[in-house]
Design a protein around this motif. Structure first.
Motif, mmCIF file in Angstrom:
data_model
loop_
_atom_site.group_PDB
_atom_site.id
_atom_site.type_symbol
_atom_site.label_atom_id
_atom_site.label_comp_id
_atom_site.label_asym_id
_atom_site.label_seq_id
_atom_site.Cartn_x
_atom_site.Cartn_y
_atom_site.Cartn_z
ATOM 1 N N LEU A 80 7.233 -50.730 -47.725
ATOM 2 C CA LEU A 80 6.247 -51.222 -46.496
ATOM 3 C C LEU A 80 5.427 -49.785 -46.150
ATOM 4 O O LEU A 80 4.459 -49.843 -45.701
ATOM 5 N N PHE A 81 6.324 -48.795 -46.136
ATOM 6 C CA PHE A 81 6.040 -47.312 -45.963
ATOM 7 C C PHE A 81 4.933 -46.899 -46.589
ATOM 8 O O PHE A 81 3.756 -46.550 -46.381
ATOM 9 N N THR A 82 5.017 -47.051 -48.132
ATOM 10 C CA THR A 82 3.805 -46.869 -49.005
ATOM 11 C C THR A 82 2.882 -47.214 -48.881
ATOM 12 O O THR A 82 1.592 -46.875 -49.063
ATOM 13 N N THR A 83 2.733 -48.872 -48.806
ATOM 14 C CA THR A 83 1.773 -49.691 -48.881
ATOM 15 C C THR A 83 0.959 -49.491 -47.631
ATOM 16 O O THR A 83 -0.353 -49.141 -47.667
ATOM 17 N N LEU A 475 -1.324 -48.661 -56.785
ATOM 18 C CA LEU A 475 -0.028 -48.968 -56.467
ATOM 19 C C LEU A 475 1.028 -49.672 -57.446
ATOM 20 O O LEU A 475 2.219 -50.125 -57.114
ATOM 21 N N GLU A 476 0.308 -49.972 -58.590
ATOM 22 C CA GLU A 476 0.653 -50.874 -59.597
ATOM 23 C C GLU A 476 1.063 -52.168 -59.183
ATOM 24 O O GLU A 476 2.251 -52.610 -59.473
ATOM 25 N N ILE A 477 0.487 -52.857 -58.294
ATOM 26 C CA ILE A 477 0.405 -54.150 -58.119
ATOM 27 C C ILE A 477 1.741 -54.879 -57.354
ATOM 28 O O ILE A 477 1.578 -55.285 -56.178
ATOM 29 N N ILE A 478 2.724 -54.567 -57.943
ATOM 30 C CA ILE A 478 4.078 -55.050 -57.363
ATOM 31 C C ILE A 478 4.528 -54.739 -55.951
ATOM 32 O O ILE A 478 4.771 -55.755 -54.915
ATOM 33 N N PRO A 479 4.459 -53.450 -55.604
ATOM 34 C CA PRO A 479 4.853 -53.162 -54.319
ATOM 35 C C PRO A 479 4.013 -53.864 -53.420
ATOM 36 O O PRO A 479 4.569 -54.262 -52.264
ATOM 37 N N VAL A 480 2.631 -53.883 -53.493
ATOM 38 C CA VAL A 480 1.694 -54.617 -52.474
ATOM 39 C C VAL A 480 1.931 -55.884 -52.370
ATOM 40 O O VAL A 480 1.990 -56.361 -51.136
ATOM 41 N N LEU A 481 2.138 -56.752 -53.573
ATOM 42 C CA LEU A 481 2.397 -57.996 -53.387
ATOM 43 C C LEU A 481 3.819 -58.535 -52.850
ATOM 44 O O LEU A 481 3.757 -59.460 -52.061
ATOM 45 N N LEU A 482 4.652 -57.474 -53.091
ATOM 46 C CA LEU A 482 6.078 -57.842 -52.337
ATOM 47 C C LEU A 482 5.794 -57.812 -50.807
ATOM 48 O O LEU A 482 6.481 -58.565 -50.168
ATOM 49 N N CYS A 483 5.105 -56.827 -50.155
ATOM 50 C CA CYS A 483 4.887 -56.862 -48.979
ATOM 51 C C CYS A 483 4.028 -58.191 -48.136
ATOM 52 O O CYS A 483 4.204 -58.216 -47.049
ATOM 53 N N MET A 484 3.714 -58.788 -48.902
ATOM 54 C CA MET A 484 2.845 -60.014 -48.687
ATOM 55 C C MET A 484 3.584 -61.256 -48.769
ATOM 56 O O MET A 484 2.984 -62.389 -48.892
ATOM 57 N N THR A 485 4.934 -61.364 -49.355
ATOM 58 C CA THR A 485 5.595 -62.535 -49.654
ATOM 59 C C THR A 485 6.682 -62.681 -48.320
ATOM 60 O O THR A 485 7.019 -61.924 -47.645
ATOM 61 N N ARG A 486 6.987 -63.923 -48.186
ATOM 62 C CA ARG A 486 8.006 -64.431 -47.320
ATOM 63 C C ARG A 486 9.315 -63.939 -47.455
ATOM 64 O O ARG A 486 9.980 -63.428 -46.565
ATOM 65 N N MET A 487 9.502 -63.851 -48.749
ATOM 66 C CA MET A 487 11.175 -63.202 -49.145
ATOM 67 C C MET A 487 11.333 -61.738 -48.686
ATOM 68 O O MET A 487 12.330 -61.337 -48.518
ATOM 69 N N PHE A 488 10.093 -60.929 -48.881
ATOM 70 C CA PHE A 488 10.250 -59.691 -48.330
ATOM 71 C C PHE A 488 10.641 -59.497 -46.856
ATOM 72 O O PHE A 488 11.317 -58.532 -46.605
ATOM 73 N N TRP A 489 10.090 -60.274 -46.028
ATOM 74 C CA TRP A 489 10.724 -60.009 -44.668
ATOM 75 C C TRP A 489 11.802 -60.887 -43.903
ATOM 76 O O TRP A 489 12.130 -60.816 -42.961
ATOM 77 N N ARG A 490 12.256 -61.677 -45.034
ATOM 78 C CA ARG A 490 13.589 -62.477 -44.834
ATOM 79 C C ARG A 490 14.878 -61.723 -44.983
ATOM 80 O O ARG A 490 14.938 -60.775 -45.863
#
Length: 490
Positions: A80-83, A475-490
Motif C-alpha cells: 500500500l505504501f509503494t502504490t 510497479l509490475e502490475i501485481i502490487p497495484v492490483l493487490l491493493c484493489m482486491t477485497r482479500m487485501f483489506w480483510r
C-alpha cells in the motif's frame, strides 16, 4: 484492521517532504532563468511539505509492532505504501504543468507526470521548444527519480523506510531475489545502486557535451537516457543531433537496461558475472540480431548508406527494447518488415533489475525454459527435468510468479484496450497505446498515435486510463492490483 494506515502514513510523510526538497532544483533554475515559474514550484513544494508533515503527524499514531527494538511493517502495508507513494507523487508533481500550461488540463498533466515517473516517455505537450525551461527540467528530474525507483532512493536516504526488510524491494520490482543481491545489507546495496546510477548519469552528460550539446540540453538528455525515459525537452527529440550523440545514447540506453546488481558485482570483483549472466547474454544477443535485421531492411529496402542504416537501426531497436522511446525518424514509415519487427519487440523490454520496463528478458527466458522442458517431457514422460535460469533450478514459487505476471499483463492489455476503444480510440491505436503504456515504452504504432505524433488531444478518461496503465507497468502490475482486491483489506 488488518492494515495499519497510520504506519503507511508514517512512511509516506518523509517521502513527500523529500519531494519538496527535490522541487528546489527547478525552483532555483526558474529563479535565475524564468522568474515566472519560480512561485509555481515554490507553491508545489510548500503543498508537498505540508501534506508530508500532516502524514507524519498521523503516522506517529502507528501501533508499535517491534522486532529487536525496531518497528516492523507488514507486507500488505509495504504494498500500500509503494502504490500510494507513486500515485501521490504523480498527482502532486502534475500541479506545475497544470498551472504553467494553459493548453493542458489537470488530467493531461497527470498523464505527463505518470509518463515521466514511470519512464514511459509519452507526452501531451506540443511545441516543447517554447515551454518554460524549468518545467522541462522538472520532467527530466521526475524521469531520473522514477528510473531508479522511489523505494530504492527511500531505503538509501530515509532510515525509517528500511524497516520493511528486503520485502520492500519486491513491492516495486520482482527481481530482488537472493541471487541478485551482491551484499546482505539492504542499505549498502541501495547506496551502491544509487551511486552507480548517478555515475552513469554524469558520464552520459559528459558524452553529450563532447557531442556538441549545451549544458542544459546535455543534463536533460542524459536524464532521459539513463532513466530510459526518452522525454526530451525539444520537439525534435534525437533528430538533428550529431552521430556521436546517437552512438553515445545507444550505449548508455543499453547499459541502463542491464541489471544494476550484476554490473556492480562485476565492477567490484566478480568480473565474469556480467558475461556469464544468462539474462544479460540473451539480451545482448537478441538486441544485436534484431538490430542487424533492421539494418538490412534499411540498407536494401530504404537505400540508406551502411553507416546511417547501422546507426539508425541500433539506436531505435535499443530505444524500444530499453523502453526509452526516443524519436529518431519514424520507424512506422520505413518498410513493412521493419514495422513488424518493432511491433513484435514493443512489449518485451530490457533486463529485470534495470530502469527499463516491459515484460523483461528473464521472464521470457524462464518461459523458454519451461517450453523446452515440456517439449522434452512430451517425448520422454518419465524423465525428470526442472526448468533452469542462470544454471540453477527454478523453484515453483518463482515459476508461478512469472506465469502470474504474464497472465496479468495480457489480461490488463485486453481490458485496457477494450476500454480505450470504448472511449473513442480506433482499435490499432487502442492496442498499441495500451502496450506502450503498460510496457513503459513511449511511442504507439497506430495511425494517430505513433512516433510522429504525441498523446495530446485525448479525452480525460483516456488520460486517466493510460496513466493507470503506466504506473501499473512500472510497479509490475501485481502490487497495484493487490491493493484493489477485497482479500487485501480483510
Amino acid at each position: 484492521m488488518v492494515i495499519n494506515i497510520y504506519a503507511v502514513c508514517r512512511l509516506l510523510g518523509p517521502t513527500l517532504n523529500a519531494l519538496a526538497v527535490v522541487a528546489v532544483i527547478p525552483t532555483l533554475y526558474a529563479f535565475f532563468s524564468d522568474t515566472t515559474s519560480t512561485s509555481i514550484f515554490l507553491l508545489m513544494a510548500a503543498m508537498s511539505l505540508v501534506l508530508g508533515n500532516v502524514l507524519i503527524y498521523y503516522g506517529n499514531r502507528a501501533s508499535r509492532r517491534k522486532h529487536q527494538g525496531q518497528m516492523m511493517i507488514t507486507i500488505r502495508e509495504l504494498f500500500l505504501f509503494t502504490t500510494s507513494m507513486w500515485v501521490l507523487i504523480a498527482m502532486i508533481s502534475a500541479l506545475p504543468i497544470y498551472w504553467l500550461l494553459p493548453d493542458v488540463d489537470y488530467f493531461g498533466a497527470l498523464f505527463e507526470t505518470a509518463s515521466a515517473l514511470s519512464t514511459t516517455g509519452a507526452t501531451v505537450i506540443n511545441h516543447l521548444d517554447t515551454r518554460p525551461p524549468a518545467l522541462l527540467l522538472w520532467r527530466s528530474i521526475l524521469q531520473l527519480l522514477g528510473g531508479i525507483g522511489f523505494v530504492m532512493i527511500a531505503v538509501a536516504v530515509l532510515p525509517q523506510v528500511a524497516m520493511g526488510g528486503m520485502n520492500i524491494f519486491k513491492t516495486e520490482s520482482t527481481y530482488f531475489e537472493n541471487s541478485s543481491k551482491f551484499t546482505p545489507h539492504m542499505k549498502t546495496m541501495s547506496l551502491a545502486i544509487l551511486g552507480w546510477y548517478m555515475a552513469t548519469f554524469v558520464l552520459c552528460i559528459i558524452a553529450f557535451l563532447i557531442g556538441g550539446l549545451d549544458l542544459y540540453m546535455a543534463v536533460n538528455a542524459a536524464a532521459c537516457t539513463v532513466a530510459t525515459g526518452g522525454m526530451m525537452p525539444v520537439d525534435a527529440s534525437m533528430n538533428g543531433m550529431s552521430p556521436f550523440v546517437h552512438y553515445s545514447a545507444s550505449f548508455f540506453m543499453f547499459v541502463s537496461s542491464c541489471p544494476f546488481t550484476v554490473i556492480i558485482a562485476s565492477i567490484t570483483g566478480n568480473f565474469h558475472k556480467l558475461v556469464h549472466d544468462q539474462q544479460v547474454r540473451g539480451y545482448f544477443i537478441f538486441t544485436l540480431l534484431v538490430s542487424l535485421a533492421v539494418t538490412a531492411t534499411l540498407f536494401f529496402k530504404n537505400d540508406y548508406d551502411l553507416e546511417r542504416a547501422v546507426r539508425i537501426a541500433f539506436f531505435n531497436v535499443i530505444s524500444i527494447l530499453s523502453s526509452t522511446g526516443f524519436n529518431l525518424e519514424d520507424f512506422t514509415q520505413w518498410n513493412p518488415i521493419a514495422t513488424l519487427i518493432f511491433l513484435v519487440i514493443l512489449p518485451l523490454g530490457g533486463c529485470a533489475g534495470s530502469t527499463s520496463g516491459g515484460i523483461k528478458f528473464f521472464r521470457l527466458q524462464v518461459c523458454a525454459s519451461l517450453f523446452r522442458t515440456q517439449m522434452i517431457k512430451s517425448i520422454h514422460p518419465h524423465q525428470v527435468l526442472t526448468p533452469q535460469f542462470n544454471g540453477h533450478p527454478l523453484d515453483v514459487a518463482t515459476v508461478n510468479s512469472i506465469i502470474t505476471f504474464i497472465a496479468a499483463y495480457f489480461l490488463m492489455t485486453l481490458i485496457s484496450s477494450f476500454l480505450a476503444t470504448f472511449l473513442g480510440l480506433n482499435i490499432v491505436d487502442a492496442i498499441t497505446a495500451t502496450i506502450t503504456c503498460l510496457s513503459n515504452i513511449g511511442p504507439a504504432l497506430g495511425p494517430e498515435l505513433n512516433p510522429s505524433n504525441n498523446f495530446a488531444g485525448l479525452s480525460a478518461p483516456l488520460y486517466v486510463l493510460f496513466s493507470f496503465d503506466m504506473l501499473l507497468g512500472r510497479l509490475e502490475i501485481i502490487p497495484v492490483l493487490l491493493c484493489m482486491t477485497r482479500m487485501f483489506w480483510r
